[in-house]
Scaffold this active site. Structure first.
Site, mmCIF file in Angstrom:
data_model
loop_
_atom_site.group_PDB
_atom_site.id
_atom_site.type_symbol
_atom_site.label_atom_id
_atom_site.label_comp_id
_atom_site.label_asym_id
_atom_site.label_seq_id
_atom_site.Cartn_x
_atom_site.Cartn_y
_atom_site.Cartn_z
ATOM 1 N N LYS A 173 1.115 -1.192 0.393
ATOM 2 C CA LYS A 173 0.038 -0.048 -0.657
ATOM 3 C C LYS A 173 0.629 1.163 -0.175
ATOM 4 O O LYS A 173 1.620 1.668 1.120
ATOM 5 C CB LYS A 173 -0.514 0.034 1.617
ATOM 6 N N THR A 230 2.284 7.953 12.980
ATOM 7 C CA THR A 230 1.522 6.114 12.352
ATOM 8 C C THR A 230 2.031 5.357 13.076
ATOM 9 O O THR A 230 1.514 4.499 12.576
ATOM 10 C CB THR A 230 1.907 7.097 10.576
ATOM 11 N N GLU A 248 9.978 2.118 9.733
ATOM 12 C CA GLU A 248 11.960 3.069 9.506
ATOM 13 C C GLU A 248 10.718 4.224 9.226
ATOM 14 O O GLU A 248 9.636 5.071 8.842
ATOM 15 C CB GLU A 248 11.561 3.409 8.139
ATOM 16 N N CYS A 282 13.383 11.919 5.077
ATOM 17 C CA CYS A 282 13.753 11.334 7.059
ATOM 18 C C CYS A 282 15.546 11.651 7.362
ATOM 19 O O CYS A 282 14.882 12.319 8.209
ATOM 20 C CB CYS A 282 13.125 9.882 6.567
ATOM 21 N N GLU A 382 9.606 16.842 13.706
ATOM 22 C CA GLU A 382 9.972 17.475 12.623
ATOM 23 C C GLU A 382 8.893 17.695 11.504
ATOM 24 O O GLU A 382 7.647 18.152 11.201
ATOM 25 C CB GLU A 382 10.082 15.566 11.774
HETATM 26 P P1 NAD Z 1 2.157 9.153 6.813
HETATM 27 O O1 NAD Z 1 2.956 8.372 8.435
HETATM 28 O O2 NAD Z 1 1.746 10.372 7.363
HETATM 29 O O3 NAD Z 1 2.427 8.041 6.106
HETATM 30 C C1 NAD Z 1 2.876 6.744 5.888
HETATM 31 C C2 NAD Z 1 2.051 5.972 4.998
HETATM 32 O O4 NAD Z 1 1.379 5.135 6.070
HETATM 33 C C3 NAD Z 1 1.062 6.074 3.373
HETATM 34 O O5 NAD Z 1 0.822 5.175 3.169
HETATM 35 C C4 NAD Z 1 -0.331 6.278 4.645
HETATM 36 O O6 NAD Z 1 -1.615 6.074 3.429
HETATM 37 C C5 NAD Z 1 -0.222 5.221 5.678
HETATM 38 N N1 NAD Z 1 -0.900 5.326 6.447
HETATM 39 C C6 NAD Z 1 -1.635 6.338 7.266
HETATM 40 N N2 NAD Z 1 -2.006 6.179 8.364
HETATM 41 C C7 NAD Z 1 -2.032 5.011 8.424
HETATM 42 C C8 NAD Z 1 -2.339 3.958 9.408
HETATM 43 N N3 NAD Z 1 -3.380 3.870 10.174
HETATM 44 N N4 NAD Z 1 -2.692 2.404 9.252
HETATM 45 C C9 NAD Z 1 -1.719 1.928 7.945
HETATM 46 N N5 NAD Z 1 -1.195 2.929 7.495
HETATM 47 C C10 NAD Z 1 -1.219 4.068 7.372
HETATM 48 O O7 NAD Z 1 4.018 9.754 6.242
HETATM 49 P P2 NAD Z 1 4.412 10.573 5.079
HETATM 50 O O8 NAD Z 1 3.638 11.837 5.893
HETATM 51 O O9 NAD Z 1 3.606 9.756 3.563
HETATM 52 O O10 NAD Z 1 6.070 10.466 4.957
HETATM 53 C C11 NAD Z 1 7.089 11.065 5.800
HETATM 54 C C12 NAD Z 1 7.382 10.502 6.883
HETATM 55 O O11 NAD Z 1 7.599 9.623 6.841
HETATM 56 C C13 NAD Z 1 7.823 11.274 7.731
HETATM 57 O O12 NAD Z 1 8.159 11.261 9.078
HETATM 58 C C14 NAD Z 1 9.306 10.736 7.182
HETATM 59 O O13 NAD Z 1 10.322 11.074 8.089
HETATM 60 C C15 NAD Z 1 9.010 8.942 6.867
HETATM 61 N N6 NAD Z 1 10.557 9.009 6.339
HETATM 62 C C16 NAD Z 1 11.111 7.473 7.205
HETATM 63 C C17 NAD Z 1 12.256 7.148 6.143
HETATM 64 C C18 NAD Z 1 13.001 6.128 6.384
HETATM 65 O O14 NAD Z 1 13.866 5.597 5.925
HETATM 66 N N7 NAD Z 1 12.984 5.918 7.887
HETATM 67 C C19 NAD Z 1 12.381 7.699 4.735
HETATM 68 C C20 NAD Z 1 11.407 8.428 4.430
HETATM 69 C C21 NAD Z 1 9.638 8.777 4.976
#
Ligand code: NAD
Length: 502
Positions: A173, A230, A248, A282, A382
């Site tokens: 997803k 999340t 992650e 990130c 962040e």
């Molecule tokens: P997000 O947490 O809003 O969403 C990530 C994914 O989770 C999306 O596919 C979203 O639809 C899904 N999601 C949201 N709520 C959910 C739930 N309740 N249950 C299951 N899935 C759910 O993050 P974002 O805004 O898409 O991405 C940005 C974040 O990702 C930042 O915090 C960034 O630091 C992090 N990130 C971390 C890494 C790493 O390697 N550590 C890499 C890239 C991004």
């Protein structure tokens, strides 16, 4: 066009719902995709479960599994620019940056194709006659792979490649904002010869689709990349059926500059550290931690250089960085800067929404907040935007200066990445050794290779991607004990035995 991929077939959503995907550079609609829901997620889990329990994939010899991964890498090499274009349209990132992402993804598929073929269990020498004891590796089962919007296909590749290499089946997803390269990947996997049901794609929101995947009893593992809040919700949801969880999450990453650093290199890299992809990374170096006696020199130069950064759309050759992913996200970043100023931070540059040609997209300028302290929210949370906070440290002795820098850098709930700039090799090693972050760069920022593990300490996550640990996330370890000379255990007396003296 139907854009859910379930059991080897393209489908519309059960409800018939669709979603328009917009380009962050000008808010134009670039695609309309199926918007999956709970019923689609359940169908995909059932397909993945069946493919795992009855299909050939989990027991397919590793050279054949590796060959499928290698074919995906070949397809991506051949179609690099087309896929990069989709990625640039979805995310708003520069086309050239999306092309580099594609090269990284090819390397990731090749890395896991090669690694899995060297994987072997081990034989234990028990010292007991007739006993064969061995440890074997098996796939975990059905994996739910949930990915964010900033590096859509790259983050997906970090999960899909090791999951398949190890013999798992999965439901992917991706972020609902950036689905197009996931659609390409399903098509590529089919062309590479992956059996039906092994790879499944359900587009949709976290609330509708993600929550079904993370709580479902037929899912064995959840691998998630995204935000901290999340991640916590997913961990709680997965706890109900004690799934294996790999997270992650975010970072609030320190970039330490000592006075004895190569300053031109440190300053130039400090810009890339935080403003690459408009800070939507990130591992972005969002916390500059600079020795007090070079503060003015470093920050004045950073401000001058930040003001020269050219914003523009993905296909504008003059642009150096692009827009934020959406107006909603830009609103959050803007509020973060406003709150920081209210807390006492000094806005040195940026911080206001640009007009003119840039008004057509979700642009936000490189922003520098000086005079920050660790107690401020802007230093702890962040923003996921192009915002740099500046803190200073000092010490009367070598050790005091290092202690002060390390204390600031570790004063965060996160622990993803960090960097230290100094020409003193001993200091570099001492400081790197004390930083509680999963990746440390010395006199550099951002590069990574798929052979080295990636992941966070503390609340930046659980587990590691890439390297060899990234494969082991998707592997179960089983111990098989074989007694080739079976005999009675003899622990409990058997009354029917004819004991001496009776
Ligand atoms: P997000 O947490 O809003 O969403 C990530 C994914 O989770 C999306 O596919 C979203 O639809 C899904 N999601 C949201 N709520 C959910 C739930 N309740 N249950 C299951 N899935 C759910 O993050 P974002 O805004 O898409 O991405 C940005 C974040 O990702 C930042 O915090 C960034 O630091 C992090 N990130 C971390 C890494 C790493 O390697 N550590 C890499 C890239 C991004």
């Amino acid at each position: 066009m139907p854009s859910l991929y379930i059991d080897g077939a393209w489908r519309e959503a059960e409800t018939g719902a669709t979603r328009d995907i917009t380009h962050p550079g000008d808010r134009s609609v670039i695609a309309t995709v199926s918007e999956g829901g709970s019923a689609d997620a359940q169908a995909a889990i059932a397909a993945a479960r069946h493919a795992f329990d009855h299909g050939p994939w989990p027991t397919t010899p590793t050279p054949q599994r590796a060959a499928v991964l290698a074919r995906v890498a070949d397809l991506l090499e051949a179609e690099r620019d087309d896929v990069a274009r989709l990625e640039a349209l979805d995310t708003g990132k520069r086309f050239v940056e999306a092309q580099l992402d594609m090269d990284d993804i090819v390397a990731v598929f090749r890395h896991f194709a090669s690694l899995v073929q060297g994987e072997a269990g081990r034989v234990i020498d028990t010292g007991m006659p007739g006993i064969s004891s061995r440890v074997v590796h098996e796939p975990v089962g059905v994996c739910a792979l949930i990915t964010p919007w900033n590096y859509p296909l790259l983050q997906t590749a970090w999960k899909v490649a090791p999951a398949l290499a190890a013999g798992n089946t999965f439901v992917l997803k991706p972020s609902e904002l950036t689905p197009q390269t996931s659609i390409w990947l399903m098509d590529a996997l089919e062309r590479a010869g992956l059996p039906a049901g092994v790879a499944n794609l359900v587009l949709g929101t976290g609330q509708e689709v993600g929550s079904v995947l993370t709580g479902h009893p037929d899912v064995d593992l959840v691998s998630f990349t995204g935000g901290l809040a999340t991640g916590k919700a997913i961990m709680a949801s997965a706890a109900g059926t004690v799934k294996r969880v790999a997270l992650e999450l975010g970072g609030k990453n320190p970039n330490i500059i000592f006075a004895d650093a190569d300053l031109p290199a440190a300053i130039d890299n400090a810009l890339t550290a935080v403003f690459l992809d408009s800070g939507q990374v990130c591992s972005a170096g969002t916390r500059l931690i600079v020795e007090e006696n070079i503060h003015d020199e470093v920050v004045d130069e950073l401000v001058r250089r930040a003001e020269a950064i050219r914003l523009g759309s993905s296909f504008d050759d003059d642009a150096e960085t692009g827009p934020l992913i959406s107006d909603e996200h830009r609103h959050k970043v803007h509020a973060y800067v406003t709150d920081a100023v209210a807390e006492g931070a000094v806005l040195r540059t940026g911080g206001t929404i640009p007009g003119g040609d840039l008004a057509q997209g979700s642009y936000f300028p490189p922003t520098i907040l000086d005079g920050c302290t660790t107690s401020m929210r802007c230093v702890q949370d962040e923003s996921f935007g192009p915002v740099l906070t500046v803190e200073t440290f000092s010490g009367a002795t070598r050790d005091e200066a290092e202690d002060a820098a390390v204390a600031l850098a570790n004063d965060t709930i996160y622990g993803l990445t960090g960097a230290v700039w100094t020409e003193n090799a001993g200091r570099a090693e001492r400081v790197a050794g004390r930083l509680r972050h999963g990746t440390i760069w010395i006199n550099d920022y951002h590069p990574y290779v798929p052979q080295a593990e990636w992941g966070g300490m503390k609340q930046s996550g659980i587990g590691r991607e890439l390297g060899s640990a990234g494969l082991h996330e998707y592997v179960e370890t089983k111990h098989i004990w074989h007694n080739t000379r079976p005999a009675k255990a003899g622990w409990f007396a058997d009354p029917s035995d004819n004991h001496e003296g009776n």
